[in-house]
Design a protein around this motif. Structure first.
Motif, PDB file in Angstrom:
ATOM      1  N   LYS B  83       0.814  -1.220   0.000  1.00 37.01           N
ATOM      2  CA  LYS B  83       0.000   0.000   0.000  1.00 37.01           C
ATOM      3  C   LYS B  83       0.850   1.275   0.000  1.00 37.01           C
ATOM      4  CE  LYS B  83      -0.877   0.442   4.992  1.00 37.01           C
ATOM      5  NZ  LYS B  83      -1.932   0.580   6.007  1.00 37.01           N
ATOM      6  N   PHE B  84       2.135   1.136   0.371  1.00 37.83           N
ATOM      7  CA  PHE B  84       3.000   2.318   0.352  1.00 37.83           C
ATOM      8  C   PHE B  84       3.695   2.504  -0.991  1.00 37.83           C
ATOM      9  CE2 PHE B  84       2.790   0.934   4.793  1.00 37.83           C
ATOM     10  CZ  PHE B  84       2.216   2.066   5.346  1.00 37.83           C
ATOM     11  N   LEU B  85       3.950   1.400  -1.676  1.00 35.80           N
ATOM     12  CA  LEU B  85       4.676   1.490  -2.947  1.00 35.80           C
ATOM     13  C   LEU B  85       3.718   1.572  -4.132  1.00 35.80           C
ATOM     14  CD1 LEU B  85       7.406  -1.189  -2.160  1.00 35.80           C
ATOM     15  CD2 LEU B  85       7.663   1.295  -2.145  1.00 35.80           C
ATOM     16  N   PHE B  86       2.582   0.933  -3.995  1.00 33.53           N
ATOM     17  CA  PHE B  86       1.546   0.864  -5.037  1.00 33.53           C
ATOM     18  C   PHE B  86       0.251   1.237  -4.312  1.00 33.53           C
ATOM     19  CE2 PHE B  86      -1.386  -2.514  -7.012  1.00 33.53           C
ATOM     20  CZ  PHE B  86      -1.794  -1.697  -8.044  1.00 33.53           C
ATOM     21  N   PRO B  87       0.026   2.535  -4.109  1.00 31.91           N
ATOM     22  CA  PRO B  87      -1.066   2.967  -3.221  1.00 31.91           C
ATOM     23  C   PRO B  87      -2.442   2.517  -3.719  1.00 31.91           C
ATOM     24  CG  PRO B  87       0.369   4.803  -3.810  1.00 31.91           C
ATOM     25  CD  PRO B  87       0.758   3.664  -4.683  1.00 31.91           C
ATOM     26  N   PRO B  88      -3.344   2.221  -2.790  1.00 33.79           N
ATOM     27  CA  PRO B  88      -4.701   1.789  -3.167  1.00 33.79           C
ATOM     28  C   PRO B  88      -5.420   2.813  -4.035  1.00 33.79           C
ATOM     29  CG  PRO B  88      -4.338   1.470  -0.820  1.00 33.79           C
ATOM     30  CD  PRO B  88      -3.144   2.208  -1.341  1.00 33.79           C
ATOM     31  N   SER B  89      -5.045   4.077  -3.876  1.00 32.37           N
ATOM     32  CA  SER B  89      -5.645   5.129  -4.686  1.00 32.37           C
ATOM     33  C   SER B  89      -4.572   6.161  -5.003  1.00 32.37           C
ATOM     34  CB  SER B  89      -6.811   5.784  -3.928  1.00 32.37           C
ATOM     35  OG  SER B  89      -7.317   6.863  -4.683  1.00 32.37           O
ATOM     36  N   PRO B 106      -0.317  18.006 -12.516  1.00 38.17           N
ATOM     37  CA  PRO B 106       0.239  16.878 -11.742  1.00 38.17           C
ATOM     38  C   PRO B 106      -0.819  16.149 -10.915  1.00 38.17           C
ATOM     39  CG  PRO B 106       1.518  18.882 -11.413  1.00 38.17           C
ATOM     40  CD  PRO B 106       0.282  19.282 -12.153  1.00 38.17           C
ATOM     41  N   GLY B 107      -0.540  14.892 -10.650  1.00 31.73           N
ATOM     42  CA  GLY B 107      -1.410  14.091  -9.801  1.00 31.73           C
ATOM     43  C   GLY B 107      -0.895  14.063  -8.367  1.00 31.73           C
ATOM     44  N   THR B 108      -1.064  12.931  -7.688  1.00 26.85           N
ATOM     45  CA  THR B 108      -0.653  12.791  -6.296  1.00 26.85           C
ATOM     46  C   THR B 108       0.850  13.077  -6.154  1.00 26.85           C
ATOM     47  OG1 THR B 108      -2.318  11.072  -6.018  1.00 26.85           O
ATOM     48  CG2 THR B 108      -0.598  11.201  -4.333  1.00 26.85           C
ATOM     49  N   ALA B 109       1.176  13.887  -5.153  1.00 27.73           N
ATOM     50  CA  ALA B 109       2.589  14.207  -4.912  1.00 27.73           C
ATOM     51  C   ALA B 109       3.312  12.992  -4.335  1.00 27.73           C
ATOM     52  CB  ALA B 109       2.682  15.377  -3.945  1.00 27.73           C
ATOM     53  N   ASP B 110       4.604  12.891  -4.605  1.00 29.93           N
ATOM     54  CA  ASP B 110       5.391  11.784  -4.081  1.00 29.93           C
ATOM     55  C   ASP B 110       5.654  11.997  -2.589  1.00 29.93           C
ATOM     56  OD1 ASP B 110       5.634  10.484  -6.564  1.00 29.93           O
ATOM     57  OD2 ASP B 110       7.217  11.890  -7.144  1.00 29.93           O
ATOM     58  N   PRO B 111       5.660  10.908  -1.808  1.00 32.80           N
ATOM     59  CA  PRO B 111       5.920  11.024  -0.377  1.00 32.80           C
ATOM     60  C   PRO B 111       7.413  11.217  -0.116  1.00 32.80           C
ATOM     61  CG  PRO B 111       5.668   8.728  -0.968  1.00 32.80           C
ATOM     62  CD  PRO B 111       5.429   9.522  -2.226  1.00 32.80           C
ATOM     63  N   PRO B 112       7.780  11.542   1.133  1.00 28.62           N
ATOM     64  CA  PRO B 112       9.202  11.648   1.472  1.00 28.62           C
ATOM     65  C   PRO B 112       9.840  10.254   1.470  1.00 28.62           C
ATOM     66  CG  PRO B 112       7.874  11.805   3.449  1.00 28.62           C
ATOM     67  CD  PRO B 112       6.920  11.794   2.289  1.00 28.62           C
ATOM     68  N   PHE B 134       6.624  -3.339 -12.040  1.00 31.39           N
ATOM     69  CA  PHE B 134       6.535  -1.888 -12.262  1.00 31.39           C
ATOM     70  C   PHE B 134       7.834  -1.246 -12.756  1.00 31.39           C
ATOM     71  CE2 PHE B 134       3.048  -2.493  -9.078  1.00 31.39           C
ATOM     72  CZ  PHE B 134       2.014  -2.123  -9.926  1.00 31.39           C
ATOM     73  N   LEU B 135       8.947  -1.971 -12.616  1.00 31.62           N
ATOM     74  CA  LEU B 135      10.235  -1.386 -13.011  1.00 31.62           C
ATOM     75  C   LEU B 135      10.974  -2.214 -14.058  1.00 31.62           C
ATOM     76  CD1 LEU B 135      11.636  -0.556  -9.443  1.00 31.62           C
ATOM     77  CD2 LEU B 135      10.423   0.994 -10.989  1.00 31.62           C
ATOM     78  N   VAL B 140       8.178   1.916 -17.250  1.00 31.40           N
ATOM     79  CA  VAL B 140       8.444   2.079 -15.825  1.00 31.40           C
ATOM     80  C   VAL B 140       7.319   2.919 -15.235  1.00 31.40           C
ATOM     81  CG1 VAL B 140       9.981   3.181 -14.159  1.00 31.40           C
ATOM     82  CG2 VAL B 140      10.941   1.846 -16.042  1.00 31.40           C
ATOM     83  N   ASP B 141       6.752   2.446 -14.117  1.00 26.82           N
ATOM     84  CA  ASP B 141       5.715   3.229 -13.454  1.00 26.82           C
ATOM     85  C   ASP B 141       6.403   4.293 -12.597  1.00 26.82           C
ATOM     86  OD1 ASP B 141       2.598   3.081 -12.604  1.00 26.82           O
ATOM     87  OD2 ASP B 141       3.867   3.769 -10.961  1.00 26.82           O
ATOM     88  N   PRO B 142       6.226   5.560 -12.953  1.00 24.30           N
ATOM     89  CA  PRO B 142       7.010   6.601 -12.279  1.00 24.30           C
ATOM     90  C   PRO B 142       6.695   6.752 -10.789  1.00 24.30           C
ATOM     91  CG  PRO B 142       5.608   7.545 -13.998  1.00 24.30           C
ATOM     92  CD  PRO B 142       5.343   6.093 -13.997  1.00 24.30           C
ATOM     93  N   SER B 143       5.442   6.579 -10.397  1.00 27.22           N
ATOM     94  CA  SER B 143       5.135   6.759  -8.974  1.00 27.22           C
ATOM     95  C   SER B 143       5.721   5.610  -8.157  1.00 27.22           C
ATOM     96  CB  SER B 143       3.619   6.865  -8.753  1.00 27.22           C
ATOM     97  OG  SER B 143       2.996   5.619  -8.926  1.00 27.22           O
ATOM     98  N   TYR B 144       5.687   4.394  -8.715  1.00 26.60           N
ATOM     99  CA  TYR B 144       6.294   3.264  -8.005  1.00 26.60           C
ATOM    100  C   TYR B 144       7.799   3.493  -7.873  1.00 26.60           C
ATOM    101  CZ  TYR B 144       7.398  -1.502  -6.567  1.00 26.60           C
ATOM    102  OH  TYR B 144       7.846  -2.597  -5.859  1.00 26.60           O
ATOM    103  N   ARG B 145       8.406   3.941  -8.945  1.00 22.50           N
ATOM    104  CA  ARG B 145       9.851   4.150  -8.911  1.00 22.50           C
ATOM    105  C   ARG B 145      10.231   5.194  -7.849  1.00 22.50           C
ATOM    106  NH1 ARG B 145      13.787   7.342 -10.390  1.00 22.50           N
ATOM    107  NH2 ARG B 145      15.785   6.373 -10.903  1.00 22.50           N
ATOM    108  N   GLN B 146       9.469   6.285  -7.816  1.00 22.92           N
ATOM    109  CA  GLN B 146       9.766   7.331  -6.830  1.00 22.92           C
ATOM    110  C   GLN B 146       9.639   6.806  -5.412  1.00 22.92           C
ATOM    111  OE1 GLN B 146      11.561   9.746  -8.627  1.00 22.92           O
ATOM    112  NE2 GLN B 146      11.023  10.604  -6.632  1.00 22.92           N
TER     113      GLN B 146
END
Lengths: 293, 380
Positions: B83-89, B106-112, B134-135, B140-146
């Motif tokens: 749920k932290f790497l591939f968020p439910p939403s 932009p969509g959801t901001a990346d977490p720290p 994802f990688l 490459v899924d950019p949000s997963y990578r971040q």
């Protein structure tokens, strides 16, 4: 301690990969109503910094985004040599395709793509080609036909078998006329249900096989239509000794991403989006007979 | 080079969490919540809740308090690190209408950067599998990578098998072997409560140096290894993986699919708790004026009718076909697609199935025979 395999996979992924979820904007340059429920749109890059042209291979598809409504996977139906302005032929079957159908010249939509595998047109050089299409299945085959006829001398006999529901559902009538007049070419059309003014063939597309001669061992086959139609077409082709490796089909499944992330297009061991949509028939044959796969 | 295993006393564990925070990580660790072990951001002094354990089995989960005061005596809960790497939403992007066009925002901001504390071997294997998805491909899924690239992983080797666990038979646990920054083993020897700490990366080594943790010594290291071995030996459940891919691929019409479908509610619980299931759909929302739109990626499940929707109908109309898809994908086609099984043996799908369906039992039933084989490899 050396980096682990997992860490190295993260590191080896490109630093700033293109975001495959973000669409480019294209403007509707032209719109044509093909039949009562099917239309074609030609798209021009909406310019700005995104201007980077557009090229594709026959058989590939785009994800088209209607603002606020959603995305749909749509095959590219135009001429690959035309360059830069992809054409899509779309049948209205749901919310997104209805919204795409409501777009008029000048409206902007989102485009991601092109995605997926292509028809092996090069493989057909020096050989006969049979193209079998059912309904809207002619749309993803049309770029391949354009390519075949653009370089006509490189191929042997070209046969197109095309079935539609009714005469009013026939697509690309001008193309069919033009292609049927080309040298060493046969175009056969059939409809499921005819009207009083129809003097052509009536029945399923596979019944056209008795009207054409196929030099099986030296033929490459490209098929797109409903799965049941492709199944029976493959049987006909195999009976005529077309090598199984020379038969190619285009499959369709629900898709949300087109990049192998969303899981919707699972087809046995394949992802239709990235391993297909065009598959060698031999690869998918084991799964073709499994119901509700 | 021999890895220099250290020891962290129980009373110093909070210092590890504080050190991670000082190194710039948001620390996420197991917490009891909603009657199960969940994961949440650690705030305050880094002290962890002690004494929690669990009882698990098909369709059953009980969180319980024990006198032992151990910090990691529970097996996998309903949540996973997924749920932290591939968020439910996740909002992929927003869009603002501009006359006949629109602007992409932009969509959801990346977490720290985050540190995951308490990643079990099964879940570490699951992260490695999702990395491949994802990688590892052409896209490459950019949000997963971040989210993934900076994660600091503090693994915890399991010393007690949960009632649904079968990681040993999947070859993923109970002891981690790679892919972590630090690996802890919780030990209680007489009155001494401590953790062996094995560095798995330079970052992990640096954190241990900062804590000034002393060498564990051969006795503690041996005890940590034997605690994992005892855990593996006590694991009652197992998946027989020999030839499993071909077995499932060749039994698409096995009567067991109908049998399991009579019990399966197609509720999708198994896919949501699974740490490797990656299906997602996209929802489009607009404001009332239709001026502002969002595309939101949310978890999806192959057990829903919509999942295989095509031209006004579902390809997989029956629960039989959906269960077959889930299990055959997980245990067979996953190997074709990603070079590994999609199952890590965490047992979550067993525990959280309201009907108590056990994937190891279903696989065993197909292995036991009774097939009226319509094998894809012979059919068509």
């Amino acid at each position: 301690m050396e980096a682990t395999a997992a860490a190295s996979r993260v590191v080896s992924a490109p630093e700033n990969p293109p975001n495959p979820w973000i669409p480019r904007r294209f403007r509707v340059a032209a719109r044509k109503q093909e039949t009562s429920d099917t239309f074609s749109i030609e798209l021009a890059d909406a310019g700005g910094e995104e201007h980077e042209g557009f090229s594709f291979r026959p058989g590939q598809f785009n994800m088209l985004y209607a603002f606020g409504v959603g995305e749909s996977a749509i095959s590219i139906s135009g001429d690959p040599a035309a360059g830069g302005q992809p054409v899509h032929t779309i049948r209205v079957v749901g919310t997104v395709t209805r919204a795409l159908g409501a777009l008029r010249r000048g409206d902007v939509l989102g485009v991601r793509g092109p995605f997926g595998s292509a028809w092996p047109v090069e493989e057909a050089a020096g050989r006969d080609v049979i193209v079998v299409a059912g309904g809207i299945g002619l749309a993803p085959l049309r770029p391949a036909l354009h390519q075949l006829f653009a370089d006509r001398a490189r191929f042997g006999r070209i046969t197109l078998l095309y079935g539609a529901r009714t005469p009013r559902d026939l697509l690309f009538g001008d193309d069919l006329d033009r292609w049927s007049r080309r040298r060493n070419t046969g175009v056969q059309v059939i409809v499921d249900v005819a009207g009083p003014s129809w003097h052509g063939n009536v029945g399923v597309v596979t019944s056209l096989f008795k009207r054409v001669h196929i030099d099986g061992p030296d033929t490459v086959a490209l098929i797109c239509g409903p799965e049941v139609m492709m199944r029976f077409t493959a049987v006909e082709l195999l009976q005529r000794e077309v090598p199984i490796d020379a038969i190619h089909v285009s499959l369709e499944r629900n898709m949300k991403c087109a990049t192998g992330f969303c899981g919707h297009c699972q087809y046995g061991p394949a992802f239709v989006c990235k391993d297909g949509p065009v598959f060698p028939f031999a690869r998918v044959k084991p799964w073709f007979m499994v119901r509700e796969l | 080079m021999a890895v220099d295993v250290r020891v962290i006393e129980r009373s110093d564990l909070s210092a590890l969490l504080v050190a991670l925070r000082e190194a710039g990580y948001e620390v996420i660790a197991p917490v009891p919540g909603d009657g199960s072990i969940d994961y949440d951001v650690v705030t305050g002094d880094g002290e962890r809740p002690a004494g929690f354990s669990d009882e698990q089995g098909p369709g059953a989960y009980r969180l319980k308090m024990c006198d032992h005061e151990l910090l990691f005596d529970f097996a996998a809960g309903a949540s996973s690190w997924k749920k932290f790497l591939f968020p439910p939403s996740l909002t992929l992007f927003s869009a603002q209408r501009r006359q006949r066009s629109f602007e992409v925002l932009p969509g959801t901001a990346d977490p720290p950067p985050r540190a995951f504390l308490g990643v079990r071997a099964c879940d570490l294997a699951a992260i490695d599998i999702q990395d491949k998805i994802f990688l590892g491909g052409a896209f490459v899924d950019p949000s997963y990578r971040q989210r993934r690239k900076d994660v600091f992983i503090v693994a915890v080797n399991c010393t007690r098998a949960g009632g649904s666990c079968f990681c040993a038979s999947m070859g993923t646990g109970p002891r981690v072997s790679a892919g972590f920054d630090l690996a802890l083993t919780e030990l209680k020897i007489g009155e001494r409560h401590c953790f062996t700490a094995e560095p798995g990366s330079d970052r992990g080594e640096a954190v241990l140096a900062r804590l000034g943790s002393p060498p564990a010594g051969p006795a503690l290291e041996a005890e940590a290894r034997s605690a994992s071995a005892r855990c593996a030996a006590s694991m009652a459940r197992q998946m027989v993986t020999d030839g499993l891919r071909d077995l499932l691929v060749q039994n698409q019409e096995h009567p067991r699919w109908r049998d399991v479908a009579s019990r399966c509610l197609a509720c999708a619980n198994c896919t949501l708790v699974c740490p490797t299931c990656f299906c997602a759909t996209v929802q489009d929302v607009t404001d009332l004026a239709g001026e502002r739109a969002e595309r939101i990626r949310v978890w999806d499940s192959c057990f829903s009718a919509e999942h295989s929707h095509l031209h006004g109908a579902s390809v997989r109309r029956t629960t039989r076909s959906r269960y077959r898809q889930w299990m055959t994908h997980k245990l067979a086609y996953w190997i074709d697609q990603f070079g590994t099984s999609g199952c890590v043996g965490c047992g979550r799908c067993i525990t959280w199935c309201p009907a108590g369906i056990d994937i190891t039992e279903e696989a065993a039933a197909i292995r036991a025979g009774g097939a009226t084989t319509t094998a894809p490899n012979s059919g068509g």
